[in-house]
Design a protein around this motif. Structure first.
Motif, PDB file in Angstrom:
ATOM      1  N   GLY A  62      60.960  28.137  24.036  1.00 11.20           N
ATOM      2  CA  GLY A  62      60.832  28.439  22.597  1.00 11.20           C
ATOM      3  C   GLY A  62      59.367  28.416  22.134  1.00 11.20           C
ATOM      4  N   GLN A  63      58.349  28.699  22.970  1.00 11.00           N
ATOM      5  CA  GLN A  63      56.977  28.371  22.564  1.00 11.00           C
ATOM      6  C   GLN A  63      56.503  29.751  21.662  1.00 11.00           C
ATOM      7  OE1 GLN A  63      55.000  28.247  26.456  1.00 11.00           O
ATOM      8  NE2 GLN A  63      55.013  26.160  26.237  1.00 11.00           N
ATOM      9  N   THR A  64      56.991  30.906  21.783  1.00  5.20           N
ATOM     10  CA  THR A  64      56.756  31.934  20.879  1.00  5.20           C
ATOM     11  C   THR A  64      57.305  31.711  19.637  1.00  5.20           C
ATOM     12  OG1 THR A  64      56.722  33.557  22.677  1.00  5.20           O
ATOM     13  CG2 THR A  64      56.786  34.551  20.722  1.00  5.20           C
ATOM     14  N   LEU A  65      58.610  31.444  19.472  1.00  5.43           N
ATOM     15  CA  LEU A  65      59.160  31.021  18.337  1.00  5.43           C
ATOM     16  C   LEU A  65      58.528  30.133  17.507  1.00  5.43           C
ATOM     17  CD1 LEU A  65      61.527  31.753  16.252  1.00  5.43           C
ATOM     18  CD2 LEU A  65      63.115  30.224  17.438  1.00  5.43           C
ATOM     19  N   HIS A  66      58.175  28.979  18.060  1.00  3.78           N
ATOM     20  CA  HIS A  66      57.396  27.938  17.752  1.00  3.78           C
ATOM     21  C   HIS A  66      56.124  28.381  16.980  1.00  3.78           C
ATOM     22  CE1 HIS A  66      55.833  23.782  17.021  1.00  3.78           C
ATOM     23  NE2 HIS A  66      54.715  24.134  17.641  1.00  3.78           N
ATOM     24  N   ALA A  67      55.551  29.288  17.715  1.00  5.45           N
ATOM     25  CA  ALA A  67      54.365  29.876  17.151  1.00  5.45           C
ATOM     26  C   ALA A  67      54.323  30.702  15.963  1.00  5.45           C
ATOM     27  CB  ALA A  67      53.432  30.438  18.200  1.00  5.45           C
ATOM     28  N   LEU A  68      55.617  31.399  15.788  1.00  7.43           N
ATOM     29  CA  LEU A  68      55.658  32.268  14.880  1.00  7.43           C
ATOM     30  C   LEU A  68      55.938  31.166  13.540  1.00  7.43           C
ATOM     31  CD1 LEU A  68      57.728  34.853  16.431  1.00  7.43           C
ATOM     32  CD2 LEU A  68      55.699  35.334  15.436  1.00  7.43           C
ATOM     33  N   ARG A  69      56.740  30.252  13.937  1.00 10.32           N
ATOM     34  CA  ARG A  69      57.141  29.252  12.786  1.00 10.32           C
ATOM     35  C   ARG A  69      55.610  28.388  12.238  1.00 10.32           C
ATOM     36  NH1 ARG A  69      62.085  26.785  15.819  1.00 10.32           N
ATOM     37  NH2 ARG A  69      63.761  28.121  14.837  1.00 10.32           N
ATOM     38  N   VAL A  70      54.851  28.317  13.220  1.00  8.17           N
ATOM     39  CA  VAL A  70      53.453  27.676  12.727  1.00  8.17           C
ATOM     40  C   VAL A  70      52.831  28.504  11.834  1.00  8.17           C
ATOM     41  CG1 VAL A  70      51.340  26.651  13.657  1.00  8.17           C
ATOM     42  CG2 VAL A  70      53.342  25.969  14.663  1.00  8.17           C
ATOM     43  N   LEU A  71      52.888  29.766  12.365  1.00  8.67           N
ATOM     44  CA  LEU A  71      52.047  30.806  11.507  1.00  8.67           C
ATOM     45  C   LEU A  71      52.687  31.127  10.060  1.00  8.67           C
ATOM     46  CD1 LEU A  71      50.017  33.267  11.705  1.00  8.67           C
ATOM     47  CD2 LEU A  71      51.931  34.786  12.402  1.00  8.67           C
ATOM     48  N   MET A  72      53.906  31.242  10.282  1.00 10.93           N
ATOM     49  CA  MET A  72      54.770  31.203   8.764  1.00 10.93           C
ATOM     50  C   MET A  72      54.396  30.163   7.961  1.00 10.93           C
ATOM     51  SD  MET A  72      56.138  33.986   8.599  1.00 10.93           S
ATOM     52  CE  MET A  72      57.516  34.050   7.389  1.00 10.93           C
ATOM     53  N   ASN A  73      54.453  28.761   8.600  1.00  9.47           N
ATOM     54  CA  ASN A  73      54.223  27.823   7.624  1.00  9.47           C
ATOM     55  C   ASN A  73      52.745  27.462   7.203  1.00  9.47           C
ATOM     56  OD1 ASN A  73      56.949  26.429   6.816  1.00  9.47           O
ATOM     57  ND2 ASN A  73      57.066  26.646   9.066  1.00  9.47           N
ATOM     58  N   SER A  74      51.893  28.229   8.018  1.00 10.32           N
ATOM     59  CA  SER A  74      50.257  27.890   7.741  1.00 10.32           C
ATOM     60  C   SER A  74      50.292  28.768   6.392  1.00 10.32           C
ATOM     61  CB  SER A  74      49.510  28.401   8.813  1.00 10.32           C
ATOM     62  OG  SER A  74      49.638  29.898   8.782  1.00 10.32           O
ATOM     63  N   TRP A  75      51.118  29.862   6.199  1.00 11.19           N
ATOM     64  CA  TRP A  75      50.787  30.622   4.924  1.00 11.19           C
ATOM     65  C   TRP A  75      51.470  29.752   3.389  1.00 11.19           C
ATOM     66  CZ3 TRP A  75      53.371  35.095   7.490  1.00 11.19           C
ATOM     67  CH2 TRP A  75      52.392  35.813   8.345  1.00 11.19           C
ATOM     68  N   ARG A  76      52.245  28.645   3.921  1.00 10.08           N
ATOM     69  CA  ARG A  76      52.852  27.964   2.957  1.00 10.08           C
ATOM     70  C   ARG A  76      51.968  27.374   1.892  1.00 10.08           C
ATOM     71  NH1 ARG A  76      56.366  22.575   4.501  1.00 10.08           N
ATOM     72  NH2 ARG A  76      54.215  21.774   4.931  1.00 10.08           N
ATOM     73  N   GLY A  77      50.704  26.847   2.186  1.00 14.41           N
ATOM     74  CA  GLY A  77      49.950  26.605   1.377  1.00 14.41           C
ATOM     75  C   GLY A  77      49.543  27.264  -0.010  1.00 14.41           C
ATOM     76  N   LEU A  78      49.854  28.836   0.395  1.00 15.68           N
ATOM     77  CA  LEU A  78      49.659  29.488  -0.790  1.00 15.68           C
ATOM     78  C   LEU A  78      50.696  29.294  -1.747  1.00 15.68           C
ATOM     79  CD1 LEU A  78      48.396  32.600   1.054  1.00 15.68           C
ATOM     80  CD2 LEU A  78      46.942  31.017   0.152  1.00 15.68           C
TER      81      LEU A  78
END
Length: 108
Positions: A62-78
């Motif tokens: 699940g490492q790639t899916l986890h990385a995609l989730r981290v990426l998406m949630n890094s945009w959350r601050g906006l």
């Protein structure tokens, strides 16, 4: 298109661009977005890819899916909302410690 819809549209386009680079069948990448009226809940992105590409999107353990989730949630601050990604044809379970265990539909 209001501000929220614009942000979700940008998130979806960015996610799709990343996914199209990961898979062998980019024409089959689709993303369905579900937003709860409760703004405290994350926006859900359901990823659909060719069945042969599910493993590429999920990655080993699940490492790639986890990385995609981290990426998406890094945009959350906006936008101050979270994003939750699911991949059609992929099942996730959690162990006793709360760690996510990734499985495909066959249980592997």
């Amino acid at each position: 298109m209001d501000g929220d819809e614009h942000v979700v549209c940008r998130w979806t386009q960015a996610l799709k661009a990343v996914l199209m680079e990961l898979v062998e069948e980019p024409a089959e990448v689709a993303i369905a977005v579900t937003e709860s009226p409760n703004r405290a809940l994350p926006i859900e992105f359901l990823i659909r890819v060719h069945s042969d590409d599910v493993g590429r999107v999920v990655g080993r353990k699940g490492q790639t899916l986890h990385a995609l989730r981290v990426l998406m949630n890094s945009w959350r601050g906006l936008h101050r909302r979270g994003a939750y990604l699911k991949v059609e044809g992929h099942i996730e379970l959690a162990d006793e410690a709360g760690r996510v265990l990734s499985l495909d539909r066959s249980g592997r």
